[in-house]
Write an enzyme that holds these catalytic residues in place. Structure first.
Site, mmCIF file in Angstrom:
data_model
loop_
_atom_site.group_PDB
_atom_site.id
_atom_site.type_symbol
_atom_site.label_atom_id
_atom_site.label_comp_id
_atom_site.label_asym_id
_atom_site.label_seq_id
_atom_site.Cartn_x
_atom_site.Cartn_y
_atom_site.Cartn_z
ATOM 1 N N CYS A 10 0.823 -1.222 0.007
ATOM 2 C CA CYS A 10 -0.064 -0.122 0.052
ATOM 3 C C CYS A 10 0.943 1.162 -0.001
ATOM 4 O O CYS A 10 1.638 1.507 1.034
ATOM 5 C CB CYS A 10 -0.890 0.077 1.247
ATOM 6 N N LYS A 37 -10.549 -8.766 6.859
ATOM 7 C CA LYS A 37 -10.036 -7.643 7.544
ATOM 8 C C LYS A 37 -10.421 -8.104 9.356
ATOM 9 O O LYS A 37 -11.647 -8.375 9.511
ATOM 10 C CB LYS A 37 -10.805 -6.279 7.488
ATOM 11 N N SER A 64 -4.174 8.885 5.666
ATOM 12 C CA SER A 64 -2.848 9.028 5.760
ATOM 13 C C SER A 64 -2.297 10.567 5.729
ATOM 14 O O SER A 64 -1.401 10.852 6.125
ATOM 15 C CB SER A 64 -2.012 8.486 4.457
#
Ligand SMILES: N[C@@H](CCC(=O)N[C@@H](CS)C(=O)NCC(=O)O)C(=O)O
Length: 234
Positions: A10, A37, A64
């Site tokens: 990622c 997940k 982020s």
């Protein structure tokens, strides 16, 4: 200690780990499967996405851009004496990078040349934009690494891996960007911010038989193809 919840290939995660590495902030990392997940992750990630950073006091942070700004605010800044104006400029150029992470992923996953060209055009706009503001300094308008460098690192690292494995250079038309890429890669931050098996995981996914870039002989068959993919002829 800070903990980063991660998925190995990622780019959003790599931006965060690169920033932690650049600031020499210790952290641990936990990789999860995005197909399955874990519940504890879904409880702390409102949109179910990585990265999540758990602060030293136990507070989970998501998104982020927000995480990068937290790391810059909470720990010694990467660059000293950056004015509010310059910080805003740096954030804007950083957002341009992070907005293009998924664009680059989709370019890399294109299954045929026409799709790749169409998607690469979007990425090329961001590359052309930053090419226009890069000066002669080693990093983004500075002799020391800053937030914009960190945000662009995942894009430039991935472009370098594709160039290494295939005769295809996304940056061929941008000499300043190319130079910046080399300067950033020579710091070793790219390798330090990913897992040891990053390159093989990355190439398995993006240079597989399912992708146009993975069908190496087609991409590499002629210089004309290379020029056409990257240049404005597309
Ligand atoms: N806007 C998010 C994007 C993060 C993102 O797209 N992460 C991907 C992996 S690279 C993810 O977790 N995907 C799983 C999903 O969307 O279910 C950020 O900046 O943190």
């Amino acid at each position: 200690m800070i903990k980063v919840v991660s998925f190995k290939i990622c780019p959003f995660v790599q931006r965060i780990t690169a920033l932690l590495e650049a600031k020499h902030i210790p952290y641990e990392i936990e990789y999860i499967s995005l197909r399955d997940k874990p519940n504890w992750f879904l409880e702390i990630s409102p949109h179910g996405q990585v990265p999540v950073l758990i602060t030293e006091s136990g507070q989970p942070l998501f998104e982020s851009d927000a995480i990068a700004e937290y790391i810059e605010d909470a720990y010694a800044p990467l660059q000293k004496s950056v004015s509010a104006e310059q910080r805003a400029i740096n954030r804007a150029w950083s957002y341009l990078a992070s907005k293009n992470y998924l664009v680059q992923c989709s370019v890399q996953r294109s299954s045929d040349l026409a799709t790749l060209k169409e998607r690469a055009n979007k990425l090329a706009k961001a590359f052309a934009a930053i090419e226009g503001v890069l000066g002669d300094s080693r990093y983004f308008n500075s002799q020391s690494i800053g937030m914009v460098d960190i945000a662009w690192l995942p894009l430039l690292h991935r472009a370098a891996i594709i160039e290494k494995h295939r005769c295809y250079d996304f940056l061929a038309d941008y000499p300043k960007l190319k130079n910046w890429q080399q300067n950033l890669l020579s710091t070793g931050l790219a390798e330090r911010s990913v897992s040891d098996d990053f390159e093989s995981r990355f190439t398995e996914f993006y240079l597989s038989e399912e992708t146009f870039l993975g069908k190496g002989s087609d991409v590499c068959s002629s210089q004309a193809d290379q020029a056409c993919i990257t240049a404005s002829c597309c």
